[in-house]
Design a protein around this motif. Structure first.
Motif, PDB file in Angstrom:
ATOM      1  N   ILE A  46       0.843  -1.199   0.000  1.00  0.00           N
ATOM      2  CA  ILE A  46       0.000   0.000   0.000  1.00  0.00           C
ATOM      3  C   ILE A  46       0.878   1.249   0.000  1.00  0.00           C
ATOM      4  O   ILE A  46       1.752   1.399   0.860  1.00  0.00           O
ATOM      5  CB  ILE A  46      -0.920   0.030   1.231  1.00  0.00           C
ATOM      6  N   GLY A  47       0.654   2.138  -0.940  1.00  0.00           N
ATOM      7  CA  GLY A  47       1.330   3.430  -0.932  1.00  0.00           C
ATOM      8  C   GLY A  47       0.503   4.427  -0.134  1.00  0.00           C
ATOM      9  O   GLY A  47      -0.722   4.490  -0.283  1.00  0.00           O
ATOM     10  N   LEU A  48       1.164   5.182   0.734  1.00  0.00           N
ATOM     11  CA  LEU A  48       0.487   6.194   1.552  1.00  0.00           C
ATOM     12  C   LEU A  48       1.140   7.538   1.294  1.00  0.00           C
ATOM     13  O   LEU A  48       2.362   7.686   1.427  1.00  0.00           O
ATOM     14  CB  LEU A  48       0.609   5.844   3.037  1.00  0.00           C
ATOM     15  N   THR A  49       0.331   8.519   0.922  1.00  0.00           N
ATOM     16  CA  THR A  49       0.882   9.845   0.675  1.00  0.00           C
ATOM     17  C   THR A  49      -0.121  10.906   1.079  1.00  0.00           C
ATOM     18  O   THR A  49      -1.273  10.622   1.416  1.00  0.00           O
ATOM     19  CB  THR A  49       1.301   9.991  -0.811  1.00  0.00           C
ATOM     20  N   GLY A  50       0.336  12.142   1.052  1.00  0.00           N
ATOM     21  CA  GLY A  50      -0.501  13.278   1.423  1.00  0.00           C
ATOM     22  C   GLY A  50       0.372  14.514   1.489  1.00  0.00           C
ATOM     23  O   GLY A  50       1.568  14.423   1.786  1.00  0.00           O
ATOM     24  N   GLY A  51      -0.206  15.649   1.193  1.00  0.00           N
ATOM     25  CA  GLY A  51       0.564  16.885   1.210  1.00  0.00           C
ATOM     26  C   GLY A  51       0.964  17.290   2.623  1.00  0.00           C
ATOM     27  O   GLY A  51       0.402  16.810   3.612  1.00  0.00           O
ATOM     28  N   ILE A  52       1.932  18.169   2.710  1.00  0.00           N
ATOM     29  CA  ILE A  52       2.380  18.674   3.998  1.00  0.00           C
ATOM     30  C   ILE A  52       1.196  19.273   4.764  1.00  0.00           C
ATOM     31  O   ILE A  52       0.383  20.008   4.200  1.00  0.00           O
ATOM     32  CB  ILE A  52       3.516  19.713   3.806  1.00  0.00           C
ATOM     33  N   GLY A  53       1.068  18.900   6.023  1.00  0.00           N
ATOM     34  CA  GLY A  53      -0.025  19.405   6.839  1.00  0.00           C
ATOM     35  C   GLY A  53      -1.327  18.631   6.702  1.00  0.00           C
ATOM     36  O   GLY A  53      -2.326  18.977   7.327  1.00  0.00           O
ATOM     37  N   SER A  54      -1.308  17.538   5.913  1.00  0.00           N
ATOM     38  CA  SER A  54      -2.541  16.766   5.710  1.00  0.00           C
ATOM     39  C   SER A  54      -2.825  15.824   6.875  1.00  0.00           C
ATOM     40  O   SER A  54      -3.960  15.396   7.068  1.00  0.00           O
ATOM     41  CB  SER A  54      -2.449  15.951   4.415  1.00  0.00           C
ATOM     42  N   LEU A  63       5.054   7.092  -8.604  1.00  0.00           N
ATOM     43  CA  LEU A  63       5.288   5.768  -8.038  1.00  0.00           C
ATOM     44  C   LEU A  63       4.014   4.954  -7.826  1.00  0.00           C
ATOM     45  O   LEU A  63       4.080   3.801  -7.408  1.00  0.00           O
ATOM     46  CB  LEU A  63       6.011   5.911  -6.683  1.00  0.00           C
ATOM     47  N   ALA A  64       2.860   5.534  -8.105  1.00  0.00           N
ATOM     48  CA  ALA A  64       1.594   4.846  -7.822  1.00  0.00           C
ATOM     49  C   ALA A  64       1.513   3.430  -8.399  1.00  0.00           C
ATOM     50  O   ALA A  64       0.992   2.527  -7.732  1.00  0.00           O
ATOM     51  CB  ALA A  64       0.412   5.692  -8.310  1.00  0.00           C
ATOM     52  N   PRO A  65       2.027   3.170  -9.619  1.00  0.00           N
ATOM     53  CA  PRO A  65       1.901   1.811 -10.179  1.00  0.00           C
ATOM     54  C   PRO A  65       2.650   0.735  -9.387  1.00  0.00           C
ATOM     55  O   PRO A  65       2.413  -0.464  -9.612  1.00  0.00           O
ATOM     56  CB  PRO A  65       2.502   1.961 -11.588  1.00  0.00           C
ATOM     57  N   MET A  66       3.522   1.132  -8.477  1.00  0.00           N
ATOM     58  CA  MET A  66       4.292   0.159  -7.700  1.00  0.00           C
ATOM     59  C   MET A  66       3.449  -0.546  -6.644  1.00  0.00           C
ATOM     60  O   MET A  66       3.859  -1.567  -6.095  1.00  0.00           O
ATOM     61  CB  MET A  66       5.468   0.847  -6.991  1.00  0.00           C
ATOM     62  N   TYR A  67       2.272   0.003  -6.329  1.00  0.00           N
ATOM     63  CA  TYR A  67       1.507  -0.471  -5.174  1.00  0.00           C
ATOM     64  C   TYR A  67       0.194  -1.129  -5.595  1.00  0.00           C
ATOM     65  O   TYR A  67      -0.356  -0.847  -6.657  1.00  0.00           O
ATOM     66  CB  TYR A  67       1.239   0.703  -4.227  1.00  0.00           C
ATOM     67  N   ASP A  68      -0.299  -2.010  -4.715  1.00  0.00           N
ATOM     68  CA  ASP A  68      -1.593  -2.644  -4.953  1.00  0.00           C
ATOM     69  C   ASP A  68      -2.731  -1.641  -4.792  1.00  0.00           C
ATOM     70  O   ASP A  68      -3.794  -1.783  -5.408  1.00  0.00           O
ATOM     71  CB  ASP A  68      -1.788  -3.807  -3.981  1.00  0.00           C
ATOM     72  N   ALA A  69      -2.516  -0.653  -3.946  1.00  0.00           N
ATOM     73  CA  ALA A  69      -3.500   0.417  -3.757  1.00  0.00           C
ATOM     74  C   ALA A  69      -2.770   1.624  -3.182  1.00  0.00           C
ATOM     75  O   ALA A  69      -1.743   1.487  -2.509  1.00  0.00           O
ATOM     76  CB  ALA A  69      -4.625  -0.014  -2.819  1.00  0.00           C
ATOM     77  N   VAL A  70      -3.299   2.800  -3.451  1.00  0.00           N
ATOM     78  CA  VAL A  70      -2.717   4.048  -2.945  1.00  0.00           C
ATOM     79  C   VAL A  70      -3.733   4.742  -2.053  1.00  0.00           C
ATOM     80  O   VAL A  70      -4.889   4.948  -2.441  1.00  0.00           O
ATOM     81  CB  VAL A  70      -2.310   4.994  -4.100  1.00  0.00           C
ATOM     82  N   ILE A  71      -3.288   5.078  -0.836  1.00  0.00           N
ATOM     83  CA  ILE A  71      -4.098   5.858   0.095  1.00  0.00           C
ATOM     84  C   ILE A  71      -3.596   7.295   0.067  1.00  0.00           C
ATOM     85  O   ILE A  71      -2.399   7.541   0.221  1.00  0.00           O
ATOM     86  CB  ILE A  71      -3.984   5.324   1.535  1.00  0.00           C
ATOM     87  N   VAL A  72      -4.504   8.225  -0.104  1.00  0.00           N
ATOM     88  CA  VAL A  72      -4.161   9.650  -0.043  1.00  0.00           C
ATOM     89  C   VAL A  72      -4.861  10.262   1.162  1.00  0.00           C
ATOM     90  O   VAL A  72      -6.091  10.147   1.303  1.00  0.00           O
ATOM     91  CB  VAL A  72      -4.577  10.386  -1.335  1.00  0.00           C
ATOM     92  N   VAL A  73      -4.080  10.881   2.037  1.00  0.00           N
ATOM     93  CA  VAL A  73      -4.637  11.638   3.154  1.00  0.00           C
ATOM     94  C   VAL A  73      -4.889  13.048   2.646  1.00  0.00           C
ATOM     95  O   VAL A  73      -3.975  13.726   2.161  1.00  0.00           O
ATOM     96  CB  VAL A  73      -3.674  11.652   4.361  1.00  0.00           C
ATOM     97  N   ASP A  74      -6.121  13.491   2.744  1.00  0.00           N
ATOM     98  CA  ASP A  74      -6.526  14.719   2.071  1.00  0.00           C
ATOM     99  C   ASP A  74      -7.123  15.728   3.045  1.00  0.00           C
ATOM    100  O   ASP A  74      -7.895  15.366   3.938  1.00  0.00           O
ATOM    101  CB  ASP A  74      -7.566  14.392   0.986  1.00  0.00           C
ATOM    102  N   ALA A  75      -6.726  16.978   2.864  1.00  0.00           N
ATOM    103  CA  ALA A  75      -7.337  18.098   3.586  1.00  0.00           C
ATOM    104  C   ALA A  75      -7.237  19.320   2.692  1.00  0.00           C
ATOM    105  O   ALA A  75      -6.297  19.445   1.896  1.00  0.00           O
ATOM    106  CB  ALA A  75      -6.634  18.346   4.920  1.00  0.00           C
ATOM    107  N   ALA A  76      -8.189  20.205   2.809  1.00  0.00           N
ATOM    108  CA  ALA A  76      -8.182  21.426   2.007  1.00  0.00           C
ATOM    109  C   ALA A  76      -6.917  22.236   2.288  1.00  0.00           C
ATOM    110  O   ALA A  76      -6.370  22.210   3.394  1.00  0.00           O
ATOM    111  CB  ALA A  76      -9.420  22.260   2.318  1.00  0.00           C
TER     112      ALA A  76
END
Length: 205
Positions: A4-12, A123-136
């Protein structure tokens, strides 16, 4: 093993999510943490950095002066490429080692790769699923200035330097909205963990 890929912008709040997934049983591989480890004092990585950039990038205690090194490489694409040429292979080797260990310990492990620049580095294709932590963006700005003590100008610059919110959401298989309380975040992570556990079962041979 579920990757699982986990990403999110700074402060998310990506780090909060990462910790909670670890608490629920995920094996978390933190790319930034590994990048720091491979250039700690006494490592071949630090020796290579010093060989290229000189002793001026060391602090008095022998540790890497990240601020000094940053001021050198981020204004010079050639020097940044040279640094990445040293660090990235070492990080890749360590990630592969940790991944192999996780699979050896538990072939059904859920391995979460905490990668801040997942979108920027495609890098998204490297993972079975990608989680994005999102905030405005405005929520993130308030966190950066209120909690981290950044100036508004610096916070806006850091946000602008990363992938856009739209680009991150564009690669997401799972989105964790994080604009409320930590209790609300806990509940959302519980939902995601249930979903990941089901995905792992469905992928089992």
């Amino acid at each position: 093993m579920l990757k699982i890929g986990l990403t999110g912008g700074i402060g998310s709040g990506k780090s909060e999510v990462s910790r909670r997934l670890s608490d629920r049983g995920a094996v978390v591989i933190d790319a930034d943490k590994i990048a720091r480890e491979v250039v700690e004092p006494g490592t071949p990585g630090l020796a290579r950095v010093v060989a290229v950039f000189g002793d001026e990038v060391l602090r008095a205690d022998g540790a890497l002066d990240r601020e000094r090194l940053g001021s050198i490489v981020f204004s010079d694409s050639g020097k940044l490429a040279a640094l990445n040429g040293i660090v990235h292979p070492l990080v890749g080797a360590r990630v592969a080692e940790l991944q192999s260990q996780a699979a050896e310990d538990d072939e059904d492990a859920i391995v979460v790769y905490d990668v801040p620049l997942l979108v920027e580095n495609k890098l998204a294709p490297m993972y079975d699923a990608v989680i994005v932590v999102d905030a405005a963006d405005e929520v993130r700005l308030a966190r950066l200035t209120g909690v981290r003590g950044m100036s508004e100008q610096d916070a806006r610059a850091r946000i602008a330097a990363q992938a856009s919110r739209e680009d991150r959401l564009g690669v997401a298989d799972i989105v964790i909205r994080n604009e409320g309380s930590l209790e609300e975040l806990d509940a959302r992570v519980d939902e995601v963990w249930t979903r990941l556990s089901a995905l792992r079962v469905n992928r089992a041979p």
